[in-house]
Design a protein around this motif. Structure first.
Motif, PDB file in Angstrom:
ATOM      1  N   VAL A  10      10.763 -17.692  -0.650  1.00  0.00           N
ATOM      2  CA  VAL A  10       9.364 -18.088  -0.520  1.00  0.00           C
ATOM      3  C   VAL A  10       8.714 -17.087   0.431  1.00  0.00           C
ATOM      4  O   VAL A  10       9.200 -16.872   1.542  1.00  0.00           O
ATOM      5  CB  VAL A  10       9.233 -19.522   0.024  1.00  0.00           C
ATOM      6  N   VAL A  11       7.643 -16.460  -0.026  1.00  0.00           N
ATOM      7  CA  VAL A  11       6.999 -15.389   0.739  1.00  0.00           C
ATOM      8  C   VAL A  11       5.555 -15.787   1.014  1.00  0.00           C
ATOM      9  O   VAL A  11       4.837 -16.202   0.100  1.00  0.00           O
ATOM     10  CB  VAL A  11       7.023 -14.071  -0.064  1.00  0.00           C
ATOM     11  N   ARG A  12       5.152 -15.685   2.268  1.00  0.00           N
ATOM     12  CA  ARG A  12       3.770 -15.988   2.614  1.00  0.00           C
ATOM     13  C   ARG A  12       3.160 -14.769   3.290  1.00  0.00           C
ATOM     14  O   ARG A  12       3.739 -14.200   4.211  1.00  0.00           O
ATOM     15  CB  ARG A  12       3.691 -17.205   3.548  1.00  0.00           C
ATOM     16  N   GLY A  13       1.973 -14.374   2.802  1.00  0.00           N
ATOM     17  CA  GLY A  13       1.310 -13.200   3.361  1.00  0.00           C
ATOM     18  C   GLY A  13      -0.149 -13.468   3.599  1.00  0.00           C
ATOM     19  O   GLY A  13      -0.628 -14.607   3.543  1.00  0.00           O
TER      20      GLY A  13
ATOM     21  N   ILE B 279       9.145 -14.154   5.105  1.00  0.00           N
ATOM     22  CA  ILE B 279      10.083 -14.464   4.023  1.00  0.00           C
ATOM     23  C   ILE B 279      10.999 -15.593   4.454  1.00  0.00           C
ATOM     24  O   ILE B 279      11.565 -15.559   5.541  1.00  0.00           O
ATOM     25  CB  ILE B 279      10.939 -13.227   3.680  1.00  0.00           C
TER      26      ILE B 279
ATOM     27  N   ARG C  48       8.568  -9.387   7.939  1.00  0.00           N
ATOM     28  CA  ARG C  48       8.739  -7.940   7.731  1.00  0.00           C
ATOM     29  C   ARG C  48       7.689  -7.181   8.539  1.00  0.00           C
ATOM     30  O   ARG C  48       6.650  -7.752   8.903  1.00  0.00           O
ATOM     31  CB  ARG C  48       8.590  -7.620   6.252  1.00  0.00           C
TER      32      ARG C  48
ATOM     33  N   ILE D 256       4.563  -9.844   5.978  1.00  0.00           N
ATOM     34  CA  ILE D 256       4.900 -10.943   5.072  1.00  0.00           C
ATOM     35  C   ILE D 256       6.069 -11.739   5.678  1.00  0.00           C
ATOM     36  O   ILE D 256       6.995 -11.165   6.247  1.00  0.00           O
ATOM     37  CB  ILE D 256       5.235 -10.485   3.625  1.00  0.00           C
TER      38      ILE D 256
ATOM     39  N   ASN E 149       5.439  -5.348   7.595  1.00  0.00           N
ATOM     40  CA  ASN E 149       4.112  -5.447   6.979  1.00  0.00           C
ATOM     41  C   ASN E 149       3.480  -6.832   7.150  1.00  0.00           C
ATOM     42  O   ASN E 149       2.368  -7.074   6.669  1.00  0.00           O
ATOM     43  CB  ASN E 149       4.174  -5.072   5.488  1.00  0.00           C
TER      44      ASN E 149
ATOM     45  N   GLY F 140      -2.469 -11.171   2.052  1.00  0.00           N
ATOM     46  CA  GLY F 140      -3.073 -10.165   1.193  1.00  0.00           C
ATOM     47  C   GLY F 140      -2.314  -8.848   1.159  1.00  0.00           C
ATOM     48  O   GLY F 140      -2.839  -7.864   0.620  1.00  0.00           O
ATOM     49  N   GLN F 141      -1.089  -8.822   1.677  1.00  0.00           N
ATOM     50  CA  GLN F 141      -0.346  -7.557   1.679  1.00  0.00           C
ATOM     51  C   GLN F 141      -0.083  -7.046   0.255  1.00  0.00           C
ATOM     52  O   GLN F 141       0.231  -7.827  -0.645  1.00  0.00           O
ATOM     53  CB  GLN F 141       1.005  -7.730   2.387  1.00  0.00           C
ATOM     54  N   THR F 142      -0.215  -5.721   0.109  1.00  0.00           N
ATOM     55  CA  THR F 142       0.087  -5.069  -1.156  1.00  0.00           C
ATOM     56  C   THR F 142       1.113  -3.983  -0.880  1.00  0.00           C
ATOM     57  O   THR F 142       1.343  -3.608   0.264  1.00  0.00           O
ATOM     58  CB  THR F 142      -1.173  -4.428  -1.749  1.00  0.00           C
ATOM     59  N   ARG F 143       1.714  -3.500  -1.960  1.00  0.00           N
ATOM     60  CA  ARG F 143       2.781  -2.517  -1.757  1.00  0.00           C
ATOM     61  C   ARG F 143       2.320  -1.100  -2.056  1.00  0.00           C
ATOM     62  O   ARG F 143       2.743  -0.160  -1.407  1.00  0.00           O
ATOM     63  CB  ARG F 143       3.952  -2.874  -2.666  1.00  0.00           C
ATOM     64  N   ASN F 144       1.467  -0.958  -3.072  1.00  0.00           N
ATOM     65  CA  ASN F 144       1.094   0.390  -3.497  1.00  0.00           C
ATOM     66  C   ASN F 144      -0.319   0.782  -3.099  1.00  0.00           C
ATOM     67  O   ASN F 144      -0.666   1.950  -3.136  1.00  0.00           O
ATOM     68  CB  ASN F 144       1.221   0.506  -5.022  1.00  0.00           C
ATOM     69  N   LEU F 145      -1.136  -0.207  -2.762  1.00  0.00           N
ATOM     70  CA  LEU F 145      -2.526   0.126  -2.409  1.00  0.00           C
ATOM     71  C   LEU F 145      -2.596   0.542  -0.950  1.00  0.00           C
ATOM     72  O   LEU F 145      -1.815   0.085  -0.129  1.00  0.00           O
ATOM     73  CB  LEU F 145      -3.430  -1.090  -2.633  1.00  0.00           C
ATOM     74  N   PRO F 146      -3.543   1.392  -0.621  1.00  0.00           N
ATOM     75  CA  PRO F 146      -3.697   1.832   0.770  1.00  0.00           C
ATOM     76  C   PRO F 146      -4.193   0.682   1.651  1.00  0.00           C
ATOM     77  O   PRO F 146      -4.758  -0.279   1.158  1.00  0.00           O
ATOM     78  CB  PRO F 146      -4.731   2.949   0.698  1.00  0.00           C
TER      79      PRO F 146
END
Lengths: 418, 418
Positions: free
Chosen positions: B407-410, B108, B102, B106, B104, B412-418
């Motif tokens: 299965v998702v590998r990132g 998938i 994606r 991550i 961002n 440290g991605q977050t959705r709501n934090l800046p």
């Protein structure tokens, strides 16, 4: 003599045949016309919603439910805009997922076709009436909508707008059938119509979902609850883990992809838990811990068995220190709901073990549980989430509203004749 | 206090976790060892089968059923050989069906995982005990086998051999659980175990399948019957159509992919029907026709409504002359079972219309209905056929015994934090 609900469902099934044959462009135009119709009918829909809101307020309904029920011009605009987004998504119907020519010369295609008739059973959110209808129709399905009684005026007004768009496109209104007889026995009858309804999708609280799952004879795809776990491995980056924790717990704790339980490896617990407790306190999250986490982080409330099994839907987090990754896995297997689990780790072997040892629908490594969502996972939209290990597992997009069949083309091949 | 069947099912569910984690090579070796074990136990299995045959003969069971029940050295060798073929098939588990990174960052993956615990409910064929177990295990599932009482000795002997192979591979025997308590209430209880059994697959006569479908609370994939149609379009090649008719009707008329109804376009009926009638007569197929076909082909028996809805499972064919392709489609929609339909035509537009207007699981153009079979359609093997428009539609191979998860590998991605 067929009952009224069966007559409605039969008409919906006939309409499904027409929807299944629509071209992609015709479906896209229809959904845009539905969005337009919603905007044109905004005054009537908002007026209907006021009736629902007044009735609900009169009954002393809880604030959270009133908020789910409420429509205003901006929410209605968002619903119309969501319809236009669905219109623009790729059409799954007709997609050829596999092609093969066999040694005997027959050419085999696996082709996506609509499921047929989908019954959506939901509660107070009137936006589901438009959202779910749009996704079902985009995938070539007819839809039977059975919303909650609190939203009956709103749903009726929304359905009327959407049905006008169907009519103006020369399509049967029954392709979108709103059930207005909200008696429980009527819903039960709908859920028994195995030769008519291809799939029921309940959306709402656990009570509704269990009711549908327990009484339906038609296939049901559902998830009861999202008891999502976050395991902080001994090798986790503390800052990264902290961010995943805050993101996973704080905003919209009522969402099913929010975290409910924090598991911390004992080797990192003394470093991580005090930081975590401070962040959680700053964001008004109540912690409930096991003896070790309570000692390390000054947690006053003891976590019970029930806490570890709970989907709090609130700013509450259960906490436990575990001896090992294996103990974390055991905990998740015991208390999990097969929804979404997250590990923070710098150890690739532990990440793989976490992924392969759990049977949950979504497993995340170093990423927030909040990505467990159809849009975020690249599905374009989401009709629901399945924790049933059949057909779809995890967030369900348009493809989950189709099934693959076989189309075979030959030149007279036979199997038993010479 | 858990009942015996629930205890068995729970043990099977625990075993499923171990099977899900087996490597492809470990599963292949296990299935070869199972084939070896069947051959080693041949004397015991054949002796057990003789007990079943004697008991059945004593009860005056029909010849067709005795034939389904009977094992001999060559049939047993065929069962062992089928296990070795399943061992050699590609493993669906762990297959990544889609990858996406994606914006961002991550990553998938959609990954195939086993369903978990599959309950097979079947009748007199003891080969199902080995065949179904092999396919379930190949796809990483544990299996609960509930066969018919006629085959109980054979099934017990076969299961004992297969379980020995499990034990010798260090795996729990419960991965293959044979139900020996054949009381109906015990089967009913098994079919209610929604938190344990992920899927039930009934195989056998329509009565058994309806019983399972009507009483199960666990998901069921099934087909009731195969009322397969053959439409000879006005543009059909006569010779080709004749061959498809003979191939589709004559050999093994009891198979679900055999033809039950012949529909002939009126413009070709005078040419085709006399030829067809002669071929069918030569092969002892009884025809039952509508007035027009009777006049053209000298058919003496009139086809009733019931004939058009019937799966004859025998050398009987219903015949009807139709005015048009549209009337053929209407007939199939009214009487069909969503299994397999065939058109013979030289007109590409009519072929497309036939394919797109029918919702059946398998649609054939100028090819025999007998290709509606997992092996012939390239699935490698077949656990059953689904006419349920969910999960799988048509012949089901190994993939249909799995589901895709995320299965998702990132990093440290977050959705709501800046």
């Amino acid at each position: 003599m067929n009952s009224a609900i069966k007559m409605q469902a039969l008409a919906c099934r006939d309409a499904a045949l027409e929807l299944a044959r629509l071209s992609s462009s015709a479906k896209a135009e229809l959904l845009v016309a539905m969005a337009d119709a919603l905007e044109q009918d905004a005054p009537a829909i908002l007026q209907a919603n006021r009736l629902d809101m007044e009735a609900a307020a009169g009954k002393g309904v809880a604030t959270a439910m009133l908020d789910r029920l409420m429509l205003d011009p901006s929410r209605l605009a968002a619903i119309a805009s969501a319809l236009r987004e669905v219109a623009a998504l790729p059409d799954p119907v007709g997609q050829v997922t596999r092609r093969e020519t066999r040694p005997n010369g027959i050419a085999i295609e696996r082709v996506r076709v609509p499921l047929g008739v989908i019954a959506m059973i939901y509660e107070a959110r009137p936006n589901v009436t438009a959202d779910a209808a749009a996704l079902c129709i985009k995938a070539g399905n007819a839809v039977i909508l059975r919303g909650g009684s609190e939203a009956i005026h709103s749903n009726t007004a929304i359905a009327a707008a959407l049905q006008r768009a169907l009519r103006e496109a020369g399509l049967p209104e029954a392709a979108l059938t709103l059930v207005t007889d909200l008696r429980r026995e009527t819903m039960l009858e709908l859920l028994q119509l195995t030769d008519i309804v291809d799939l029921a999708i309940p959306r709402g609280g656990e009570g509704l979902i269990r009711f549908v799952a327990e009484h339906a004879r038609v296939p049901v795809i559902k998830h009861y609850k999202g008891v999502c776990h976050f395991f902080v491995d001994a090798s986790a980056d503390l800052e990264l883990a902290l961010r995943l924790l805050v993101d996973g717990k704080v905003a919209r704790p009522s969402a099913c992809n929010s975290l409910e339980t924090l598991l911390v490896h004992e080797r990192i617990a003394a470093d991580f838990l005090p930081l975590a407790a401070r962040e959680m306190a700053a964001r008004k999250v109540e912690l409930r811990g096991d003896p070790r986490s309570r000692a390390l982080a000054g947690i006053t409330i003891e976590a019970t068995e029930a806490d570890y099994a709970a989907e709090f839907l609130d700013l509450i987090l259960a906490v436990r220190v575990v001896d090992s990754l294996d103990q974390a896995l055991e905990h998740i297997r015991q208390y999990g709901s097969d929804h979404t689990e997250v590990i923070a780790t710098s150890d690739a072997a532990n990440a793989d073990k976490f992924v392969h040892s759990l049977r949950s629908a979504v497993v995340m490594v170093n990423a927030s549980s909040r990505f467990s969502d159809g849009g975020e996972l690249g599905l374009g939209a989401e009709i629901g989430i399945s924790t049933t290990r059949l057909h779809a597992y995890g967030p369900m997009g348009l493809e989950a509203l189709t099934v693959e069949r076989f189309v075979v083309r030959g030149s007279g091949q036979t199997r038993n004749l010479p």
